[in-house]
Design a protein around this motif. Structure first.
Motif, short mmCIF file in Angstrom:
data_model
loop_
_atom_site.label_atom_id
_atom_site.label_comp_id
_atom_site.label_asym_id
_atom_site.label_seq_id
_atom_site.Cartn_x
_atom_site.Cartn_y
_atom_site.Cartn_z
N ARG A 143 -7.85 -12.67 1.53
CA ARG A 143 -8.33 -12.65 0.15
C ARG A 143 -8.94 -13.99 -0.22
NH1 ARG A 143 -4.02 -10.35 -4.03
NH2 ARG A 143 -5.69 -11.09 -5.40
N ASP A 250 0.01 -2.15 4.30
CA ASP A 250 0.20 -3.53 3.86
C ASP A 250 -1.08 -4.33 3.86
OD1 ASP A 250 0.22 -3.13 6.56
OD2 ASP A 250 2.07 -4.22 6.96
N LYS A 253 -2.97 -3.06 0.75
CA LYS A 253 -2.20 -3.42 -0.45
C LYS A 253 -2.37 -4.89 -0.80
CE LYS A 253 0.95 -2.92 -3.68
NZ LYS A 253 0.66 -2.17 -4.92
N SER A 254 -2.37 -5.75 0.20
CA SER A 254 -2.45 -7.19 -0.05
C SER A 254 -3.88 -7.68 -0.24
CB SER A 254 -1.80 -7.96 1.11
OG SER A 254 -2.41 -7.62 2.34
N THR A 256 -6.93 -5.50 -1.28
CA THR A 256 -7.70 -4.88 -2.35
C THR A 256 -6.86 -3.99 -3.26
OG1 THR A 256 -8.26 -2.96 -0.98
CG2 THR A 256 -9.75 -4.86 -0.89
N ASN A 257 -5.67 -3.60 -2.83
CA ASN A 257 -4.82 -2.66 -3.57
C ASN A 257 -5.55 -1.34 -3.83
OD1 ASN A 257 -2.38 -1.88 -4.72
ND2 ASN A 257 -2.95 -2.60 -6.76
N ASP A 265 -8.94 2.98 -1.10
CA ASP A 265 -7.62 3.60 -1.21
C ASP A 265 -7.30 4.39 0.06
OD1 ASP A 265 -5.25 4.18 -2.49
OD2 ASP A 265 -6.03 5.98 -3.47
N LEU A 269 -1.15 4.24 0.75
CA LEU A 269 -1.13 3.56 -0.55
C LEU A 269 -1.04 4.57 -1.68
CD1 LEU A 269 -1.30 0.76 -1.86
CD2 LEU A 269 -3.79 1.00 -1.89
N TYR A 272 2.57 5.66 -1.85
CA TYR A 272 3.38 4.57 -2.42
C TYR A 272 3.21 4.49 -3.93
CZ TYR A 272 4.64 -0.22 -3.64
OH TYR A 272 5.17 -1.33 -4.25
N ARG A 273 1.98 4.68 -4.38
CA ARG A 273 1.70 4.54 -5.81
C ARG A 273 2.47 5.59 -6.62
NH1 ARG A 273 -3.37 3.92 -5.14
NH2 ARG A 273 -4.00 6.09 -5.42
N GLU A 277 5.44 3.57 -8.15
CA GLU A 277 4.81 3.06 -9.36
C GLU A 277 4.62 4.19 -10.36
OE1 GLU A 277 1.25 1.17 -8.04
OE2 GLU A 277 2.29 -0.55 -7.16
#
Length: 319
Positions: A143, A250, A253-254, A256-257, A265, A269, A272-273, A277
């Motif tokens: 990133r 991972d 997720k780390s 661009t999410n 996407d 992910l 997981y969302r 979440e």
């Protein structure tokens, strides 16, 4: 007791002693395996079974299972365009990673397996380092490397005069997936290289010496000697690489999410969302249904690739 019986008796006692010793050894082996088997049942088999159970309930992950909804979670998953967007991205990531990584790893493995190359051990270590590095840490570092301002990539490109202004590599629809694929290739490249190195070192040297005596050049040796011998192993490497590349969490997720605008996407992910979440109350039942659907898709891909591996190995054996 006859003389023959007298000779038979010690043999029976010896066989009995050997059998008892073998049973003791087997008992110790099973005792050593027991902790791993218990962990495998508790953290692999049990969650898989329960994910099927949860998928039939409207469950938030807390308390007991009460609201049975049947196949409603599956129908909602199949009708959700965001699931199919993540599904497409996952297979797109897998396709390009395998397509680029596997042949490139073979070329590097051939170079590292060459007798004339000095410092081969050093290069092997350099290539393998990303494999043993935590993926989440790599994602955070990337990133910064691909950052818009003061990012290493933009700084180098601007200094070289290739671009005039910084590029938002991870925030642009045109470049985000490309960067994810590039980092994914680099992260697991060393493992595929090791696979190829093991295959190359198992090839019989007599065939290469015979090809050299017959006057074959490097390309002819690769095309008609090395490649046919590597084809069965290569099929297995493609199978393993494809299945592994379909599970990327991972890194995305780390980095661009899943953004920008769900363009990176992935199904892992996505699951997981909803499971953790959920934008409010988690939907563990719905996430389980999505996981089951994706699991069957991966199983189908594995079966198809497995048949290809079997046919490839059978043809090689017949030759």
């Amino acid at each position: 007791m006859t003389r023959r019986d007298a000779h038979m008796e010690p043999n029976k006692r010896g066989v009995g002693k050997i059998s008892r010793n073998r049973k003791k050894k087997l008992l110790f082996c099973y005792l050593f395996i027991l902790p791993q088997l218990a962990l495998f049942l508790a953290f692999t088999i049990y969650p898989i079974i329960m994910s099927y159970v949860y998928s039939f309930f409207n469950w938030n992950g807390y308390g007991s299972l009460q609201e049975f909804v049947g196949f409603a979670n599956y129908m909602e998953t199949i009708a959700d365009p965001f699931f199919w967007n993540a599904f497409k991205n996952s297979f797109l990531f897998m396709f390009f990673v395998v397509l680029i990584q596997v042949p490139l790893a073979l070329l590097i493995a051939i170079l590292l397996n060459s007798k004339w190359l000095k410092g081969a051990t050093f290069y092997r270590t350099i290539y393998f380092l990303p494999v043993v590095t935590t993926t989440a840490v790599i994602g955070l570092v990337m990133r910064f490397i691909f950052g818009v301002y003061k990012g290493l990539v933009n700084e180098l490109l601007i200094t070289a005069g290739i671009i005039d202004k910084p590029i938002d590599w991870l925030g642009s629809l045109d470049t985000a997936m490309l960067v994810i694929i590039m980092v994914g290739i680099w992260k697991t490249f060393g493992m595929k290289m090791v696979y190829w190195l093991a295959a190359l070192q198992s090839l019989p040297k007599e065939l290469f010496e015979a090809a050299k005596v017959d006057g074959a050049n490097m390309w002819q040796t690769f095309r008609f000697v090395m490649l046919p011998l590597l084809l069965p192993v290569g099929s297995v490497i493609v199978l393993l690489s494809s299945v592994n590349a379909l599970h990327v969490f991972d890194l995305v997720k780390s980095m661009t999410n899943g953004g920008p605008a769900f363009h990176t996407d992935m199904v892992d992910l996505y699951i997981y969302r909803y499971a953790f979440e959920g934008g409010g109350m988690p939907r563990a039942g719905f996430a389980s249904a999505a996981g089951v659907v994706y699991g069957f898709a991966i199983l189908l891909v594995s079966l198809i690739l497995g048949l290809i591996v079997k046919k490839t190995g059978g043809k090689q054996a017949s030759h």
